[in-house]
Design a protein around this motif. Structure first.
Motif, PDB file in Angstrom:
ATOM      1  N   ARG A  81       0.828  -1.205   0.000  1.00  0.00           N
ATOM      2  CA  ARG A  81       0.000   0.000   0.000  1.00  0.00           C
ATOM      3  C   ARG A  81       0.861   1.254   0.000  1.00  0.00           C
ATOM      4  O   ARG A  81       0.637   2.183  -0.781  1.00  0.00           O
ATOM      5  CB  ARG A  81      -0.928  -0.005   1.225  1.00  0.00           C
ATOM      6  N   PHE A  82       1.862   1.281   0.866  1.00  0.00           N
ATOM      7  CA  PHE A  82       2.771   2.431   0.906  1.00  0.00           C
ATOM      8  C   PHE A  82       3.444   2.630  -0.450  1.00  0.00           C
ATOM      9  O   PHE A  82       3.582   3.765  -0.927  1.00  0.00           O
ATOM     10  CB  PHE A  82       3.847   2.226   1.973  1.00  0.00           C
ATOM     11  N   SER A  83       3.888   1.539  -1.045  1.00  0.00           N
ATOM     12  CA  SER A  83       4.641   1.623  -2.291  1.00  0.00           C
ATOM     13  C   SER A  83       3.776   2.133  -3.432  1.00  0.00           C
ATOM     14  O   SER A  83       4.251   2.891  -4.286  1.00  0.00           O
ATOM     15  CB  SER A  83       5.253   0.259  -2.632  1.00  0.00           C
ATOM     16  N   ARG A  84       2.515   1.729  -3.456  1.00  0.00           N
ATOM     17  CA  ARG A  84       1.606   2.263  -4.481  1.00  0.00           C
ATOM     18  C   ARG A  84       1.426   3.764  -4.313  1.00  0.00           C
ATOM     19  O   ARG A  84       1.349   4.509  -5.304  1.00  0.00           O
ATOM     20  CB  ARG A  84       0.243   1.567  -4.392  1.00  0.00           C
ATOM     21  N   MET A  85       1.371   4.227  -3.087  1.00  0.00           N
ATOM     22  CA  MET A  85       1.140   5.651  -2.822  1.00  0.00           C
ATOM     23  C   MET A  85       2.344   6.503  -3.195  1.00  0.00           C
ATOM     24  O   MET A  85       2.193   7.608  -3.725  1.00  0.00           O
ATOM     25  CB  MET A  85       0.806   5.852  -1.342  1.00  0.00           C
ATOM     26  N   CYS A  86       3.551   6.012  -2.911  1.00  0.00           N
ATOM     27  CA  CYS A  86       4.736   6.865  -3.063  1.00  0.00           C
ATOM     28  C   CYS A  86       5.568   6.548  -4.290  1.00  0.00           C
ATOM     29  O   CYS A  86       6.547   7.238  -4.563  1.00  0.00           O
ATOM     30  CB  CYS A  86       5.605   6.778  -1.816  1.00  0.00           C
ATOM     31  N   GLY A  87       5.201   5.508  -5.033  1.00  0.00           N
ATOM     32  CA  GLY A  87       5.933   5.201  -6.251  1.00  0.00           C
ATOM     33  C   GLY A  87       7.194   4.386  -6.038  1.00  0.00           C
ATOM     34  O   GLY A  87       7.992   4.239  -6.967  1.00  0.00           O
ATOM     35  N   ALA A  88       7.386   3.844  -4.830  1.00  0.00           N
ATOM     36  CA  ALA A  88       8.552   2.994  -4.590  1.00  0.00           C
ATOM     37  C   ALA A  88       8.299   1.613  -5.193  1.00  0.00           C
ATOM     38  O   ALA A  88       7.188   1.100  -5.133  1.00  0.00           O
ATOM     39  CB  ALA A  88       8.835   2.874  -3.098  1.00  0.00           C
ATOM     40  N   GLU A  89       9.341   1.036  -5.762  1.00  0.00           N
ATOM     41  CA  GLU A  89       9.190  -0.264  -6.411  1.00  0.00           C
ATOM     42  C   GLU A  89       9.578  -1.396  -5.465  1.00  0.00           C
ATOM     43  O   GLU A  89      10.633  -1.350  -4.831  1.00  0.00           O
ATOM     44  CB  GLU A  89      10.074  -0.333  -7.655  1.00  0.00           C
ATOM     45  N   ILE A  90       8.726  -2.401  -5.381  1.00  0.00           N
ATOM     46  CA  ILE A  90       9.095  -3.649  -4.718  1.00  0.00           C
ATOM     47  C   ILE A  90       9.539  -4.597  -5.827  1.00  0.00           C
ATOM     48  O   ILE A  90       8.716  -4.997  -6.660  1.00  0.00           O
ATOM     49  CB  ILE A  90       7.918  -4.269  -3.947  1.00  0.00           C
ATOM     50  N   PRO A  91      10.825  -4.930  -5.914  1.00  0.00           N
ATOM     51  CA  PRO A  91      11.273  -5.832  -6.981  1.00  0.00           C
ATOM     52  C   PRO A  91      10.439  -7.112  -7.024  1.00  0.00           C
ATOM     53  O   PRO A  91      10.007  -7.626  -5.988  1.00  0.00           O
ATOM     54  CB  PRO A  91      12.735  -6.122  -6.600  1.00  0.00           C
TER      55      PRO A  91
END
Length: 277
Positions: free
Chosen positions: A207-217
Motif C-alpha cells: 500500500r505504501f509503495s503504491r502511494m509513493c511510487g517505490a518499487e518492490i522488486p
C-alpha cells in the motif's frame, strides 16, 4: 563495527495512548544515539499541532528532533509562525517538503506549490538558522514527467539552499547509485542519505509503495506472497533483504541511513544489530 550516522522517523499518534507507546519506542531507539528523530507532517498540515508538540517534547529529551514541514495547505504567515516557534525552541534542522496533496486541494491554502519555494522562503526569512533537508527520489517521483525532469526539480531545491537530502525508500541499491552519480554529474554535492524501510508486513508495504511510487522488486514481491500466512518467516526474509541492501549501500559510501521506523523500534534495531552498528 559500523559507525555511520543514523536517524529515525516517527509519525505523530492521534491518541494519548499512542503517544505513550511512541515514547517507549523513542527511549529504546535513543539508546542507539541517532543524529536526530524526524517527525512527519500530515497532508495539508493536518497534523500541524500534533507534529509541533511531539517535536518539542522529543527535543527536550536530549537528542535533536527534526520537524517535517510541508508547504501545501499552509500560508506564509502560518509557516513563519511555526518557524519562529521552532527557532525559539532551539530547533536547527527541518525536513522541507512540498507535502502530499490533500484530497480536497481546492479547499486548502495554495501560496506555495513546490518544495524549492519553501526552501527559498525559509532562507529568505531565516538565513542559515536552519539546516534544510529535502526529499530525493532514486526511482523517480511518481508525479514527475520523466527521470531527467525529476533531477532538474531536485537540483532546484539544492540551488534554493538545501543542505542535505533523504531519499524515498527503495530496495534496489543500483537505483540509489545511479541517482547519486547523476547528481554528482550535475554538480550536486550535498549528502544524500538513503531512506530505509524495514519489511514486516506485505500488505502495508504494498500500500505504501503504491502511494509513493517505490518499487518492490518482483522477486521480493513473490517471496513475500509465499510468506503471507507465515509472519515470522516474512519478517526474517524482510530482515535479510534490508540488511543486504544496507550492506551494499555501505560499499557505495552512503553517508548514513535514515530509518522509516513506523513508530516501532524492534524492526530497525534488528537491522542495526545485523549491521553491527
Amino acid at each position: 563495527m559500523t559507525t555511520l550516522p543514523i536517524s529515525f522517523e516517527f509519525f505523530p499518534p492521534k491518541t494519548a495512548e499512542g503517544v505513550d507507546k511512541l515514547m517507549e519506542q523513542h527511549a529504546i531507539l535513543a539508546a542507539c544515539q541517532p543524529e536526530f528523530f524526524s517527525i512527519t507532517y500530515g497532508a495539508g498540515g493536518t497534523t500541524r499541532d500534533l507534529t509541533q508538540k511531539l517535536v518539542l517534547d522529543i527535543n527536550a529529551k536530549g537528542i535533536p528532533a527534526v520537524p517535517h514541514l510541508s508547504c501545501i495547505g499552509d500560508t506564509h504567515e502560518s509557516l513563519q509562525a511555526l518557524l519562529t516557534t521552532y527557532k525559539n525552541a532551539g530547533i536547527d534542522k527541518i525536513v522541507t517538503l512540498r507535502g502530499d496533496l490533500p484530497k480536497d486541494i481546492d479547499d486548502v491554502a495554495n501560496e506555495f506549490h513546490y518544495a524549492n519555494e519553501l526552501v527559498t522562503f525559509i532562507r529568505q526569512h531565516h538565513g542559515d538558522t536552519f539546516t534544510l533537508v529535502v526529499a530525493a527520489y532514486p526511482e523517480v517521483h511518481p508525479e514527475a514527467k520523466n527521470a531527467q525532469q525529476d533531477l532538474i526539480n531536485f537540483k532546484r531545491k539544492v540551488e534554493a539552499g538545501a543542505s542535505a537530502a533523504i531519499t524515498q525508500y527503495f530496495y534496489n541499491a543500483d537505483a540509489y547509485e545511479d541517482f547519486v552519480n547523476r547528481c554528482r554529474q550535475q554538480g550536486i554535492t550535498i549528502p544524500i542519505y538513503p531512506g530505509i524501510m524495514p519489511i514486516t508486513n506485505h500488505e502495508r508495504l504494498a500500500r505504501f509503495s503504491r502511494m509513493c511510487g517505490a518499487e518492490i522488486p518482483r522477486w521480493i514481491e513473490k517471496r513475500l506472497l509465499d510468506y503471507q500466512n507465515e509472519p515470522a518467516s516474512l519478517q526474517a526474509f524482510g530482515l535479510e533483504v534490508v540488511t543486504k541492501l544496507c550492506q551494499k549501500l555501505i560499499t557505495l559510501e552512503a553517508p548514513g541511513f535514515h530509518f522509516y521506523s513506523l513508530n516501532q523500534a524492534t524492526p530497525t534495531l534488528n537491522i542495526l544489530q545485523n549491521l553491527r552498528f
